[in-house]
Design a protein around this motif. Structure first.
Motif, PDB file in Angstrom:
ATOM      1  N   ASP A 276       0.677  -1.153  -0.024  1.00 13.78           N
ATOM      2  CA  ASP A 276       0.296  -0.091  -0.025  1.00 13.78           C
ATOM      3  C   ASP A 276       0.904   1.703   0.288  1.00 13.78           C
ATOM      4  O   ASP A 276       2.262   1.319  -0.387  1.00 13.78           O
ATOM      5  CB  ASP A 276      -1.097   0.127   1.206  1.00 13.78           C
ATOM      6  N   LEU A 277       0.406   2.300  -0.060  1.00 13.41           N
ATOM      7  CA  LEU A 277       0.962   3.783   0.251  1.00 13.41           C
ATOM      8  C   LEU A 277       1.886   4.745   1.225  1.00 13.41           C
ATOM      9  O   LEU A 277       2.953   4.164   0.654  1.00 13.41           O
ATOM     10  CB  LEU A 277      -0.122   4.927  -0.323  1.00 13.41           C
ATOM     11  N   ILE A 278       1.686   3.477   2.291  1.00 16.62           N
ATOM     12  CA  ILE A 278       2.371   3.704   3.596  1.00 16.62           C
ATOM     13  C   ILE A 278       3.588   2.650   3.255  1.00 16.62           C
ATOM     14  O   ILE A 278       4.881   3.899   3.153  1.00 16.62           O
ATOM     15  CB  ILE A 278       1.860   3.028   5.475  1.00 16.62           C
ATOM     16  N   THR A 279       3.336   1.893   2.638  1.00 16.83           N
ATOM     17  CA  THR A 279       4.545   0.658   2.430  1.00 16.83           C
ATOM     18  C   THR A 279       5.177   1.212   1.205  1.00 16.83           C
ATOM     19  O   THR A 279       6.088   1.311   1.581  1.00 16.83           O
ATOM     20  CB  THR A 279       4.405  -0.311   1.791  1.00 16.83           C
ATOM     21  N   TYR A 280       4.905   1.666   0.297  1.00 24.63           N
ATOM     22  CA  TYR A 280       5.868   2.321  -1.391  1.00 24.63           C
ATOM     23  C   TYR A 280       5.957   3.940  -0.100  1.00 24.63           C
ATOM     24  O   TYR A 280       7.734   3.908  -0.758  1.00 24.63           O
ATOM     25  CB  TYR A 280       4.803   2.542  -1.462  1.00 24.63           C
ATOM     26  N   LEU A 281       5.762   3.882   0.572  1.00 25.14           N
ATOM     27  CA  LEU A 281       6.522   5.695   1.049  1.00 25.14           C
ATOM     28  C   LEU A 281       7.430   5.779   2.302  1.00 25.14           C
ATOM     29  O   LEU A 281       9.003   6.452   1.579  1.00 25.14           O
ATOM     30  CB  LEU A 281       5.544   6.449   1.748  1.00 25.14           C
ATOM     31  N   LEU A 282       7.543   4.106   2.511  1.00 26.73           N
ATOM     32  CA  LEU A 282       8.220   4.111   4.082  1.00 26.73           C
ATOM     33  C   LEU A 282       9.716   3.758   3.494  1.00 26.73           C
ATOM     34  O   LEU A 282      11.102   3.900   3.173  1.00 26.73           O
ATOM     35  CB  LEU A 282       8.234   2.590   4.661  1.00 26.73           C
TER      36      LEU A 282
END
Length: 186
Positions: free
Chosen positions: A2-8
Motif C-alpha cells: 500500500d501507499l504507506i509501504t511505498y512511502l517507507l
C-alpha cells in the motif's frame, strides 16, 4: 502493498541521496535553489529508473525462484540496510573538496546511490508487484529529500547525515522483514 509501504521504501531509499545532498550543501555554501534542482532531479531519476530495471529482471526469473522469492527479497533488503547502518556508524571522515555541479560527478553519485533501488525493483519483480506507482513515489520522495539535503546541508551538522543513513538502513531491513513475515505466516 500500500501507499504507506511505498512511502517507507521511498524514504529508506532516499537516505543515500539525502546524505549525498547534505554533503553537496556542506561543500558549496553558495548553492542556490536553481542549482540544486538538476542535482536532485538526477538523483531522483536514477532512483526511479533502477527499480524498473530490477523489476524487469525479477519478473523474468520469477517462475524459476517463486518458492524462495520472499527469502531473496529479505536477504537483499537486509544486506543493503545493514550496509547503510554500517556506513552510518563509521566515524566522520574528512570532507573532500569537490564540485557537485560537475555532470560527471552528479551522474556517478546518482548511480552509486541507486544500486539499492535496483535490488528493491528486483524484489518487486519477484513478488509481481506493479512497478509504476512505487517508482513515482520513490522518485518524488528522493527529489524532495535531495532538495532538502542540499538547501539545508550547510546548516545541518555532518553527523546528521550519518544518522539518516542508519535510519534508512533500519527502514529497509524492516521492510525486508515485513515481506518475509507476510510470506511465511500470512
Amino acid at each position: 502493498m500500500d501507499l504507506i509501504t511505498y512511502l517507507l521504501i521511498g524514504i529508506g531509499l532516499s537516505f543515500d541521496s539525502f546524505a549525498v545532498s547534505v554533503s553537496c550543501g556542506l561543500m558549496k555554501q553558495e548553492i542556490r535553489f536553481k542549482q540544486a534542482i538538476p542535482i536532485a532531479f538526477s538523483l531522483a531519476l536514477f532512483q526511479a529508473i533502477f527499480p524498473v530495471i530490477g523489476w524487469f529482471a525479477g519478473s523474468t526469473i520469477q517462475n524459476l525462484i517463486s518458492s524462495v522469492d520472499h527469502w531473496i527479497a529479505f536477504i537483499l533488503l537486509a544486506i543493503i540496510g545493514i550496509k547503510m547502518i554500517v556506513e552510518g556508524v563509521k566515524p566522520n571522515g574528512t570532507l573532500q573538496n569537490f564540485n557537485p555541479f560537475s555532470i560527471r560527478l552528479v551522474l556517478s553519485l546518482s548511480v552509486a546511490t541507486s544500486i539499492d533501488a535496483l535490488v528493491v525493483g528486483l524484489s518487486f519483480g519477484f513478488m509481481e508487484i506493479p512497478i509504476l506507482y512505487p517508482v513515482i513515489i520513490i522518485g518524488a520522495v528522493t527529489f524532495i529529500a535531495s532538495m532538502l539535503g542540499m538547501l539545508f546541508g550547510k546548516k545541518i551538522p555532518a553527523k546528521c547525515s550519518h544518522q539518516s543513513l542508519i535510519l534508512g538502513g533500519i527502514i529497509l531491513t524492516g521492510m525486508g522483514l515485513k515481506i518475509l513475515i507476510e510470506h511465511l505466516w500470512f
